[in-house]
Design an enzyme around this catalytic site. Structure first.
Site, PDB file in Angstrom:
ATOM      1  CE  LYS A   1      25.077  12.246  29.590  1.00  7.00           C
ATOM      2  NZ  LYS A   1      23.998  13.230  29.463  1.00  7.00           N
TER       3      LYS A   1
ATOM      4  CG  ASN B   1      25.356  13.291  33.481  1.00  6.61           C
ATOM      5  OD1 ASN B   1      25.756  13.184  32.319  1.00  6.61           O
ATOM      6  ND2 ASN B   1      24.197  12.804  33.883  1.00  6.61           N
TER       7      ASN B   1
ATOM      8  CD  GLN C   1      13.879  38.947  61.846  1.00 11.46           C
ATOM      9  OE1 GLN C   1      13.853  39.414  62.973  1.00 11.46           O
ATOM     10  NE2 GLN C   1      12.862  38.270  61.330  1.00 11.46           N
TER      11      GLN C   1
ATOM     12  CB  SER D   1      22.452   9.458  32.495  1.00 16.27           C
ATOM     13  OG  SER D   1      21.190   9.301  31.903  1.00 16.27           O
TER      14      SER D   1
ATOM     15  CD  GLU E   1      26.108  19.480  34.503  1.00 11.64           C
ATOM     16  OE1 GLU E   1      25.532  19.633  33.422  1.00 11.64           O
ATOM     17  OE2 GLU E   1      26.007  18.435  35.180  1.00 11.64           O
TER      18      GLU E   1
ATOM     19  CG  HIS F   1      37.351  35.322  20.369  1.00 11.45           C
ATOM     20  ND1 HIS F   1      36.553  36.419  20.611  1.00 11.45           N
ATOM     21  CD2 HIS F   1      38.610  35.813  20.199  1.00 11.45           C
ATOM     22  CE1 HIS F   1      37.284  37.524  20.571  1.00 11.45           C
ATOM     23  NE2 HIS F   1      38.538  37.174  20.335  1.00 11.45           N
TER      24      HIS F   1
HETATM   25  N1  ARG Z   1      15.872  39.215  65.030  1.00 10.37           N
HETATM   26  C1  ARG Z   1      16.233  40.595  64.964  1.00 10.37           C
HETATM   27  C2  ARG Z   1      17.191  40.830  63.779  1.00 10.37           C
HETATM   28  O1  ARG Z   1      17.735  39.924  63.294  1.00 10.37           O
HETATM   29  C3  ARG Z   1      16.911  40.985  66.225  1.00 10.37           C
HETATM   30  C4  ARG Z   1      16.837  42.437  66.522  1.00 10.37           C
HETATM   31  C5  ARG Z   1      15.467  42.816  66.870  1.00 10.37           C
HETATM   32  N2  ARG Z   1      15.423  44.140  67.359  1.00 10.37           N
HETATM   33  C6  ARG Z   1      14.279  44.773  67.422  1.00 10.37           C
HETATM   34  N3  ARG Z   1      14.326  45.979  67.860  1.00 10.37           N
HETATM   35  N4  ARG Z   1      13.190  44.226  66.994  1.00 10.37           N
HETATM   36  O2  ARG Z   1      17.389  41.929  63.343  1.00 10.37           O
END
Ligand code: ARG
Length: 464
Positions: A288, A290, A327, A282, A295, A161
């Protein structure tokens, strides 16, 4: 088998985009270009396999492999012209291959889809990231062990604590972090294993109608296994979630360590000071220093958690198999890897350069009631039930606080006023005797800590 070229289209890779300008919304090349090494490496293995299996002609394989080597060199020299209209790394590489070798480039994508290609690239990349994070954790563990070795006898209050609780040796406190980062390292190794499965050969999602040799490709790319189900292989990103989970926990541990370094380096504590390399001045207060690195480690923990949460949310509810949502896996992966690896390395640097003010630590333990448990234990040794002993010592410390006295200033009579069972032996209880008494497995007795450090060094040598 005959091989035909469609020479009417000069750059089918570009044409595959439908001739339309890609809107920024779908473009990923500004970040997925980081996959270039994995992308080219896996294309080389794939092309060679196609040649070995008689699926494409050998001279085209040579052209493809040469062309890909040129592209790799161009990218590494910073000379490659990335085209956002081609959307991603895969199409950029393929389009450039057309420019370099012409129609033979069109054979590379035989028996492959971007779906198994991107999953393969990302697994390779994640595997490397896991190894780098594992190594960075090892650096920090080594720094902790080295500092701990110098402080097996250094007494510091242990806190619960944020109140001074019982004395411990500083090495014990440091070795607690060794344990945390040891589990993190194990998790990175486990995540590496999960990533170590090759999707290539899954095609778009159903497999491919060519006599490919997946095992051979896996071997070339150093994958230990090939995926067992093409639909799963192109559409899950759980291996990234595992890496992000390991990263998040490592950041949680780093953030605790950073927080302690921040508190301990304050004027109020004065337990440690950080080297200039990890602090900054600072802009207005000349006195100071820092603790910026600490951080920022604490602060950056949030973005790694964010990447984990984002990916978990992205993959939930996705119907089989590949969906473009996937993606979205990469930016968080790249950012988390950069963050966790640099944070581990920075923490290792901070610990290596740390100046410990052992006198301040000792004073903090002396000017406190951290021996209270030991006095109670002393009475237990005289047959008093622990709860009764607890009350006697609790009263004693209240009296001390009222009288403005420390435990160190008490005479035998003061003890005896609290319990007649106290005798001269109680005057022999010191910070040193208190830590030495915790002589259990996992305890703070210096001999136990020495053994823990020896074991830690053995583990580190084994991991090397
Ligand atoms: N840039 C796409 C990804 O990262 C690659 C695969 C794309 N495939 C597709 N059928 N559009 O997922």
């Amino acid at each position: 088998m005959t091989y035909e070229n469609d020479s009417t289209n000069k750059n089918p890779a570009a044409a595959a985009r439908g001739g339309e300008l890609a809107s920024d919304f779908t473009v990923s090349v500004h970040y997925d270009s980081r996959l270039y090494h994995e992308d080219i490496e896996s294309s080389v293995a794939h092309a060679r396999m196609l040649g070995r299996q008689g699926i494409i002609p050998a001279d085209d394989v040579d052209r493809i492999v040469d062309g890909l080597a040129k592209i790799m060199a161009e990218i590494e020299a910073g000379e490659f012209e990335w085209d956002p209209e081609l959307e991603d790394i895969h199409m950029n590489v393929e389009a450039r291959l057309y420019e370099l070798i012409g129609d033979a480039a069109g054979r590379l994508h035989t028996a492959r889809s971007r779906n198994d290609q991107v999953a393969t690239d990302t697994r390779l990349w994640t595997h490397t990231a896991c190894s780098r994070a594992f190594e960075a954790a090892g650096l920090l563990q080594t720094a902790l062990v080295e500092l701990a070795e110098k402080h097996i006898e250094t007494i510091v209050p242990g806190y619960t604590h944020m109140q001074r609780g019982q004395p411990v040796v500083l090495a014990h406190h440091l070795m607690a972090y060794f344990e945390m980062f040891d589990r993190d390292a194990t998790r990175f190794a486990q995540a590496a294993e999960s990533a170590d499965v090759m999707p290539l050969g899954s095609g778009a999602m159903a497999g491919v109608p060519y006599p490919i040799d997946r095992e051979w490709v896996a071997d070339q790319l150093d994958f230990s296994e090939i995926s067992r189900n093409s639909m799963d292989a192109v559409s899950d990103r759980d291996f990234i979630v595992e890496f992000l989970t390991a990263s998040s926990l490592a950041m949680a541990h780093l953030s605790r360590l950073a927080e302690e370094l921040i508190i301990w380096s304050s004027d109020e504590f004065g337990f440690v000071s950080l080297t200039d390399e990890f602090t900054s001045g600072s802009s207005i207060m000349p006195q100071k220093r820092n603790p910026d690195f600490a951080e920022l480690i604490r602060g950056k923990t949030g973005r790694v958690y964010g990447s984990l949460m984002a990916l978990l949310t992205t993959i939930k509810g996705l119907p089989l198999t590949y969906n473009r949502d996937l993606q979205e896996d990469k930016e968080g992966l790249f950012d988390a890897a950069d963050t966790v690896i640099t944070s581990l390395e920075s923490a290792a640097g901070m610990i290596s350069g740390l100046t410990v003010n052992a006198d301040r630590m000792r004073q903090a333990a002396e000017n406190s009631f951290v021996l209270a448990t030991d006095f109670a234990d002393y009475l237990v040794g005289k047959g008093v039930p622990f709860r009764a002993a607890y009350i006697a010592v609790s009263d004693l410390s209240k009296q001390c606080i009222e009288a403005g006295k420390g435990f160190g200033e008490l005479e035998l009579e003061d003890f005896q006023a609290a319990s007649t069972l106290f005798d001269e032996g109680v005057l022999e209880i010191t910070l040193e005797s208190a830590v030495a008494a915790r002589d259990v497995a996992g305890g703070t007795a210096p001999d136990r800590v020495r053994a823990a450090i020896a074991e830690a060094k053995r583990l580190l040598a084994e991991a090397d």
